[in-house]
Design a protein around this motif. Structure first.
Motif, mmCIF file in Angstrom:
data_model
loop_
_atom_site.group_PDB
_atom_site.id
_atom_site.type_symbol
_atom_site.label_atom_id
_atom_site.label_comp_id
_atom_site.label_asym_id
_atom_site.label_seq_id
_atom_site.Cartn_x
_atom_site.Cartn_y
_atom_site.Cartn_z
ATOM 1 N N ASP A 38 0.807 -1.221 0.000
ATOM 2 C CA ASP A 38 0.000 0.000 0.000
ATOM 3 C C ASP A 38 0.840 1.270 0.000
ATOM 4 N N GLY A 39 2.155 1.126 0.061
ATOM 5 C CA GLY A 39 3.040 2.278 -0.003
ATOM 6 C C GLY A 39 3.512 2.825 1.328
ATOM 7 N N GLU A 40 3.227 2.111 2.432
ATOM 8 C CA GLU A 40 3.702 2.570 3.743
ATOM 9 C C GLU A 40 5.179 2.202 3.903
ATOM 10 N N LEU A 41 6.003 3.190 4.139
ATOM 11 C CA LEU A 41 7.434 2.990 4.316
ATOM 12 C C LEU A 41 7.737 2.727 5.788
ATOM 13 N N LEU A 42 8.488 1.661 6.068
ATOM 14 C CA LEU A 42 8.802 1.271 7.445
ATOM 15 C C LEU A 42 10.245 1.592 7.808
ATOM 16 N N ALA A 43 10.781 2.659 7.264
ATOM 17 C CA ALA A 43 12.187 3.020 7.464
ATOM 18 C C ALA A 43 12.529 3.323 8.919
ATOM 19 N N ASP A 44 11.566 3.730 9.715
ATOM 20 C CA ASP A 44 11.839 4.069 11.112
ATOM 21 C C ASP A 44 11.668 2.890 12.063
ATOM 22 N N GLU A 45 11.289 1.748 11.530
ATOM 23 C CA GLU A 45 11.095 0.552 12.355
ATOM 24 C C GLU A 45 12.442 -0.135 12.618
ATOM 25 N N PRO A 46 12.520 -0.982 13.661
ATOM 26 C CA PRO A 46 13.752 -1.739 13.926
ATOM 27 C C PRO A 46 14.093 -2.633 12.726
ATOM 28 N N ILE A 47 15.351 -3.027 12.623
ATOM 29 C CA ILE A 47 15.821 -3.776 11.460
ATOM 30 C C ILE A 47 15.105 -5.114 11.305
ATOM 31 N N ASP A 48 14.693 -5.759 12.392
ATOM 32 C CA ASP A 48 13.974 -7.029 12.248
ATOM 33 C C ASP A 48 12.626 -6.822 11.567
ATOM 34 N N VAL A 49 11.937 -5.736 11.879
ATOM 35 C CA VAL A 49 10.653 -5.427 11.242
ATOM 36 C C VAL A 49 10.874 -5.062 9.770
ATOM 37 N N GLN A 50 11.919 -4.288 9.504
ATOM 38 C CA GLN A 50 12.239 -3.934 8.123
ATOM 39 C C GLN A 50 12.586 -5.185 7.307
ATOM 40 N N THR A 51 13.365 -6.077 7.898
ATOM 41 C CA THR A 51 13.758 -7.313 7.217
ATOM 42 C C THR A 51 12.532 -8.167 6.913
ATOM 43 N N GLU A 52 11.650 -8.298 7.871
ATOM 44 C CA GLU A 52 10.437 -9.088 7.670
ATOM 45 C C GLU A 52 9.606 -8.536 6.517
ATOM 46 N N ASP A 83 26.284 -3.550 11.626
ATOM 47 C CA ASP A 83 25.992 -3.917 13.013
ATOM 48 C C ASP A 83 24.573 -4.461 13.161
ATOM 49 N N ASP A 84 23.721 -4.275 12.149
ATOM 50 C CA ASP A 84 22.363 -4.823 12.147
ATOM 51 C C ASP A 84 22.326 -6.267 11.643
ATOM 52 N N PHE A 85 23.505 -6.815 11.298
ATOM 53 C CA PHE A 85 23.552 -8.149 10.702
ATOM 54 C C PHE A 85 22.877 -9.203 11.571
ATOM 55 N N GLU A 86 23.203 -9.228 12.845
ATOM 56 C CA GLU A 86 22.677 -10.267 13.723
ATOM 57 C C GLU A 86 21.148 -10.233 13.793
ATOM 58 N N ALA A 87 20.565 -9.068 13.965
ATOM 59 C CA ALA A 87 19.101 -8.946 14.033
ATOM 60 C C ALA A 87 18.462 -9.303 12.692
ATOM 61 N N MET A 88 19.079 -8.854 11.597
ATOM 62 C CA MET A 88 18.571 -9.215 10.271
ATOM 63 C C MET A 88 18.628 -10.718 10.098
ATOM 64 N N ASN A 89 19.766 -11.317 10.447
ATOM 65 C CA ASN A 89 19.972 -12.740 10.245
ATOM 66 C C ASN A 89 18.978 -13.585 11.025
ATOM 67 N N GLU A 90 18.645 -13.157 12.223
ATOM 68 C CA GLU A 90 17.682 -13.904 13.035
ATOM 69 C C GLU A 90 16.321 -13.942 12.351
ATOM 70 N N THR A 91 15.862 -12.810 11.842
ATOM 71 C CA THR A 91 14.587 -12.763 11.128
ATOM 72 C C THR A 91 14.682 -13.544 9.828
ATOM 73 N N TYR A 92 15.752 -13.342 9.084
ATOM 74 C CA TYR A 92 15.994 -14.021 7.805
ATOM 75 C C TYR A 92 15.935 -15.539 7.967
ATOM 76 N N ALA A 93 16.571 -16.059 9.010
ATOM 77 C CA ALA A 93 16.653 -17.505 9.227
ATOM 78 C C ALA A 93 15.268 -18.138 9.343
ATOM 79 N N GLY A 94 14.301 -17.405 9.842
ATOM 80 C CA GLY A 94 12.939 -17.917 9.949
ATOM 81 C C GLY A 94 12.263 -18.137 8.608
#
Length: 126
Positions: A38-52, A83-94
């Motif tokens: 719908d065009g909502e940008l989540l740039a201000d959300e934590p990296i796990d939410v952005q990754t999801e 430095d966001d790698f670990e949080a991204m990776n945790e979400t990614y792994a799911g």
């Protein structure tokens, strides 16, 4: 023969590119950012939410071609801050359990619309 992929279940392209392109055997997605269909940008959300959100966009594109994450051969993850790698990776792994695809993850100077992550993939359609 090249064919452009376009689905309403992922955000429309925000530039001179397509959501994905295929030759019928391999699917190449454009980089997906944390932007809702719908065009909502989540740039201000934590990296796990952005990754999801970026991965949900990727899944929508795959599914529009009858594919799934099991068909993904290679993923490239672009991070604004490594430095966001670990949080991204945790979400990614799911999303990539069992036999995950090959992957690169790199830090970049900046990403479109000020987001923290962009993810692209190559998948087999055979």
């Amino acid at each position: 023969m090249k064919r452009i992929v376009d689905t309403d279940d992922a955000p429309a392209a925000v530039g001179a590119y397509s959501q994905a392109a295929t030759d019928g055997s391999v699917l190449f997605t454009a980089g997906q950012i944390p932007l809702t269909p719908d065009g909502e940008l989540l740039a201000d959300e934590p990296i796990d939410v952005q990754t999801e959100r970026a991965l949900e966009n990727l899944v929508a594109i795959l599914e529009s071609e009858g594919a799934s994450v099991e068909d993904v051969l290679k993923v490239t993850v672009f991070l604004e801050d490594i430095d966001d790698f670990e949080a991204m990776n945790e979400t990614y792994a799911g999303y990539f359990e069992g036999e995950p695809p090959a992957r690169s993850a790199v830090e970049v100077a900046a990403l479109p619309k000020g987001v923290g992550v962009e993810i692209e993939a190559v998948a087999s359609l055979e």
